[in-house]
Design a protein around this motif. Sequence first.
Motif, PDB file in Angstrom:
ATOM      1  N   UNK B 293     -23.234 -44.057  13.433  1.00 57.88           N
ATOM      2  CA  UNK B 293     -22.758 -45.044  12.455  1.00 57.88           C
ATOM      3  C   UNK B 293     -23.352 -46.413  12.768  1.00 57.88           C
ATOM      4  N   UNK B 294     -23.532 -46.704  14.044  1.00 58.48           N
ATOM      5  CA  UNK B 294     -24.115 -47.990  14.406  1.00 58.48           C
ATOM      6  C   UNK B 294     -25.530 -48.122  13.828  1.00 58.48           C
ATOM      7  N   UNK B 295     -26.300 -47.064  13.971  1.00 57.69           N
ATOM      8  CA  UNK B 295     -27.665 -47.068  13.450  1.00 57.69           C
ATOM      9  C   UNK B 295     -27.638 -47.225  11.925  1.00 57.69           C
ATOM     10  N   UNK B 296     -26.691 -46.545  11.286  1.00 59.39           N
ATOM     11  CA  UNK B 296     -26.590 -46.615   9.829  1.00 59.39           C
ATOM     12  C   UNK B 296     -26.344 -48.062   9.384  1.00 59.39           C
ATOM     13  N   UNK B 297     -25.438 -48.734  10.084  1.00 61.38           N
ATOM     14  CA  UNK B 297     -25.115 -50.106   9.699  1.00 61.38           C
ATOM     15  C   UNK B 297     -26.260 -51.045  10.092  1.00 61.38           C
ATOM     16  N   UNK B 298     -26.933 -50.746  11.196  1.00 59.56           N
ATOM     17  CA  UNK B 298     -28.149 -51.504  11.545  1.00 59.56           C
ATOM     18  C   UNK B 298     -29.142 -51.476  10.388  1.00 59.56           C
ATOM     19  N   UNK B 299     -29.315 -50.297   9.806  1.00 54.28           N
ATOM     20  CA  UNK B 299     -30.298 -50.153   8.720  1.00 54.28           C
ATOM     21  C   UNK B 299     -29.866 -50.968   7.507  1.00 54.28           C
ATOM     22  N   UNK B 300     -28.578 -50.820   7.134  1.00 56.61           N
ATOM     23  CA  UNK B 300     -28.086 -51.594   5.988  1.00 56.61           C
ATOM     24  C   UNK B 300     -28.220 -53.090   6.257  1.00 56.61           C
ATOM     25  N   UNK B 301     -27.938 -53.459   7.482  1.00 58.49           N
ATOM     26  CA  UNK B 301     -27.983 -54.864   7.875  1.00 58.49           C
ATOM     27  C   UNK B 301     -29.404 -55.430   7.713  1.00 58.49           C
ATOM     28  N   UNK B 302     -30.385 -54.766   8.284  1.00 64.50           N
ATOM     29  CA  UNK B 302     -31.758 -55.295   8.188  1.00 64.50           C
ATOM     30  C   UNK B 302     -32.197 -55.314   6.724  1.00 64.50           C
ATOM     31  N   UNK B 303     -31.791 -54.280   5.967  1.00 58.09           N
ATOM     32  CA  UNK B 303     -32.201 -54.214   4.563  1.00 58.09           C
ATOM     33  C   UNK B 303     -31.567 -55.323   3.739  1.00 58.09           C
ATOM     34  N   UNK B 304     -30.401 -55.808   4.182  1.00 60.57           N
ATOM     35  CA  UNK B 304     -29.715 -56.831   3.399  1.00 60.57           C
ATOM     36  C   UNK B 304     -30.547 -58.104   3.298  1.00 60.57           C
ATOM     37  N   UNK B 305     -31.549 -58.264   4.173  1.00 66.14           N
ATOM     38  CA  UNK B 305     -32.406 -59.449   4.097  1.00 66.14           C
ATOM     39  C   UNK B 305     -33.566 -59.260   3.115  1.00 66.14           C
TER      40      UNK B 305
END
Lengths: 705, 705
Positions: B293-305
Amino acid sequence: MIRENMGGTNLLDALLRPRSIAILGASDDPTRIGGRPLAYLKAAGYAGRIFPVNPKRETVQGLPAWPSIDAVPESVEFAILAVPAALIIEAARACGERGVKACVVFSAGFAEAGPEGEARQAELLAVARTYGMRIVGPNCLGLFNATDGFYPVFSTSLDRGLPPKGRLSIVSQSGAFGTHLYWLAKERGLGMRYFISTGNECDVHVAECLRALAEDPGTGVIMAYLESAKDGPMLVEALETARRNGKPVAIMKVGRSEVGAEAARSHTAALAGADAAYDAVLRQYGAVRARTTEELVDIAHICSHGVFPRGDRIGLVSISGGIGVLMADAASDAGLDVAPMPEATQARLKEALPFASPRNPVDITAQAFNDFGLVESNLKLMAEEGGYDGIVVGFSSVAGSPVFAEPLLAALGNVRRSHPETLLIHSCLVPDALRLRFEAAGVPVFPDPSHAVEAFAAAARFGRAFAREERPAPVLPAPADIPRRPLGEHEAKRLLAEAGVPVPAERLTGSAGEAVEAFRAMGGRKVVMKLVSPDIPHKTEIGGVLLSLADEEAVRAGYATLVERAALHAPQARLDGILVTPMLEGGVEMIMGVQVDPVFGPLVMLGLGGVFVEVMKDVTLRLAPFGEEEAMAMIGELRGRALLEGARGQAPADVAALAKALAALSRFAAANAGAIESVDVNPFRVLPKGQGAVALDALVVPRRS
Amino acid sequence: MIRENMGGTNLLDALLRPRSIAILGASDDPTRIGGRPLAYLKAAGYAGRIFPVNPKRETVQGLPAWPSIDAVPESVEFAILAVPAALIIEAARACGERGVKACVVFSAGFAEAGPEGEARQAELLAVARTYGMRIVGPNCLGLFNATDGFYPVFSTSLDRGLPPKGRLSIVSQSGAFGTHLYWLAKERGLGMRYFISTGNECDVHVAECLRALAEDPGTGVIMAYLESAKDGPMLVEALETARRNGKPVAIMKVGRSEVGAEAARSHTAALAGADAAYDAVLRQYGAVRARTTEELVDIAHICSHGVFPRGDRIGLVSISGGIGVLMADAASDAGLDVAPMPEATQARLKEALPFASPRNPVDITAQAFNDFGLVESNLKLMAEEGGYDGIVVGFSSVAGSPVFAEPLLAALGNVRRSHPETLLIHSCLVPDALRLRFEAAGVPVFPDPSHAVEAFAAAARFGRAFAREERPAPVLPAPADIPRRPLGEHEAKRLLAEAGVPVPAERLTGSAGEAVEAFRAMGGRKVVMKLVSPDIPHKTEIGGVLLSLADEEAVRAGYATLVERAALHAPQARLDGILVTPMLEGGVEMIMGVQVDPVFGPLVMLGLGGVFVEVMKDVTLRLAPFGEEEAMAMIGELRGRALLEGARGQAPADVAALAKALAALSRFAAANAGAIESVDVNPFRVLPKGQGAVALDALVVPRRS
């Protein structure tokens, strides 16, 4: 007061528990390198004597200053050298003269900065040796002892508060990296004991510190950061000491990749040794290597609770099937045993919670949150009847709901107390204050469910390592008489055979007649004939191997053919003779080898033969010597081990014979480490179970003198 | 106001943007399932009309209550069914009668609860279809629209505050898992748009939601959680739509492991399809699958930029060699290109910072923190002259020091603004408030240096997928005439040959004379002879293959031998004849195959032959059909691909011919998906470069009718 909390070795006394400290280059400005340590010492209430040395000032940060260390009126046990590199030698000598036992050198401009710096570092070490004084650094951030408030360190991270006291010790070659780790540990609520950054390691190095920490009663968990080990054997000794004392060592060794290793070399200018060697040694001696800083701190965190399961049977509990499945995936990745609950226990669980999935992962459903007694009783059932070494409960953000937090805290705390041997981990998303209350109740919190499972796996790896019985050190053979010249196949095989590595019943022959006689002696079975010459290492390339010779005529003709080929393709080569050897078929081809690593010494390699080694890099390593048990563990680590178990319709191979040969090779390697560069046994044919194994070819490369 | 922010499909209008809502089973207690949605709707200031339905009360949470939905005086577009399972059908019918466009069913007791529940779920769907009403659930947590304050959801996580508004949408089969993701995203500071938990998916399912979100202008990033897809082709369509619209889809599909897959099956009772099929489809259509789940949110996080690099060239910067090396290791693991800086740029960097390591990873040393202009100018140098697609700076806890935070924030912000195409990531340990200021300056913060690098890798994977040119859909051949009975090798090869998969120039012969004639026609080269019979699929086991027949006598005798063996071992078998085929040597043996997955349809498999497939499971999959470019990508994914590139002294193999054959097989599979179960082309021999490739054996299994 400082001496009260002793233990460990003289190194820690000298470095971290002195009764007095001088600061050469002490600054009145608490944000400068020469000012920070004094500010921290004062803030921490260090109980020893402090002597700021600064010829230009009367006082420094409110303490009387001294013009030089010679002028200090009392004995000085420890000194900080916060002066420019050009003044360090002189300062170190002055410290030596005053009987200082250890100093730390902050300044850069030594071995990391080219030949001039290297010479300066050598001189610094010489001064230290002259006076029997220990030196930390140069080019380091310093060290600290949180237990006793001793802070010879200039890390800016301490601006944000001194560390809480505890049982975690950190040793790091990089000051910045060590600080990073300390900071992450602090965020988790882990209390500190010692911190040592070793910098250029002109004298004190990571392995020596690790060995001392492994003997320190006040240290419960060790985190280490390493780019290269200055003393491989001492690192091994340190890890073995830690294992024997039940102290987990979580370690970060960077430079796994080629680009990383190259960067590490340019960073430290140290002889790095092969990363694969570190990896093998860390595994062999029970340390756990992390891939990321987060993983490293996860390991230290789980270890801080002091529960080290002996087995890898894991129970998984959620109130949402999805998180249970996620944890099962993670457990499978980590090689854990997600064993199902006993049928009877499943039935009892179903009775209390009809909608639950009772197998494992156990989904107790949100229904259980209507009655926290059910959460508690089900966890106890799992611990008692499921035989789990640990249980991970994944309650996610629900655990942080104001309605549920208190009863859940009570329930998990009760389970923890009634089953102290079962490692109970809580994966949840809760506010920090609540998280720390779970931790205080003995229930470690890992927000990510997969990481919670991985943390259990790390604790269980330590548990297995700690529980390992002392194995008697393998008895080494006498060193063989290995000439310092290239060896032919026959000589190599003789050496290995004497060491216990099986070779075929073969004969080196000097004439066609002898070859025929050898053929007859082998019972008329098909034979292989090979050119043997130390000058022809790649004999197949010149047609120097003949297969499947089935009668006397063929053997006689074969002899002539091989001699002709040698004369034609390698007229200068000395011929030892022609080897006649029984032709063996079936079984599995392996590769065994030895490489003498510059840091650790002889490492034994095992791989499946052919494409497996060359294309898939499917090999495993161990430091020599080791016994058959460790050899069996190596075999189990090969990705392609199914081939030995009888894949593709073959008979299972004689892995016992393989393990025996591998252990023998490791003893040979250890006994002759000084005389060899490498050994290649390729192929090593492992025959079907009960039929043994043989080295079909071998190459021993003596060390160039 | 609600309609203003439209876009996307009718599904989102019906589910998330209604102008009125009825709550059947509305509770006055805001902590109960029937009470929470109303409390959230009120707190969020939902602008539509709200009609609590509760026959026992006059008002509910201060709003007038209605005894039944029939009694509501206005039109109702959406309904929450928060009544027990036994009353759901009746309630749904009442909603249908009132013209409700969509409802959400919270209750459990449907397909997840045995045959009775399954029947109830089928009835619920029938009611929905009768009235053209959409249903979310049953057995779900609900959904929400943070943009418009629409909250038909009972998650306790909202107790701790409603989500900030933003562009992240989440769709999840598990309510608890979806909440977990939402909570993690909120902790990162990611703002929400839509949240949908689909539960049992009697009607609305994840793929349909994904497709709608992919068309929604207000959604910038999509996170999805999946146990199994109800409609494989629609999932593919959704992913392709998202890719075309430049919307990153970060996805968690659980059940990777056997124990996990088993748990997922028991959890969802759904036809799961092979996990490997999901993995292949997600990769093929440009989604990024996370492991934790951490990796999943990492991905969403970087994509949010919203910066998606087109290449994988990464620049790494630290003030500590160790963290630089760590990041280089992580970059290497992620397959990124840690390209060195141009020599001239290195020289310029060295000029400004003599102690720096300027290569890459770039160590600017703590010296740079004396003048933040140097940090800024060096990063700009790297962006301009280094050609990096992204730069990760790892400043650890130093970045949080009160002395450095402000100038560093300014420096990184300036770089971000002047080089908007370069993905600049900051790995640091700083307080939350400071972290959010970096984020607001367009500089994403990832505390763990390795995760920062992995986040770049994920963004670059999306970048490549988004940049991919539309490939014309492969033109499928007409469906072949495949009989519904076992096929012999010769028939199978004929089918494949017609589809463009090369087979040897071989002949099926019916007599020894014909066999000899075939041998002659092949120019007298060595041939192989094989029994061909649909009833003898494993012909080697009965000696049905003869190799290396070199003259006419041998061919004639071979014919007789094979016919005899067939008569002896398989007297009932129908013989198609004896296949005479040129004996091919050299090259690399591969396996190609097709399996028709129950969820996704025909998947094409490629693997290296022999032990690679059987022991190492070294295979890769793609959904059919695809072109040669995708086939080349498959070849590149094999761990043992070095074997095709000429490992072990072999000539490089004809990979172009392999790719062509693989693409042809995929077209055959797509054109005949309804008529086949599987295809095996084993071995498929890839000859040295320029010489092509041929199917040496083939098996086509028609679908059992």
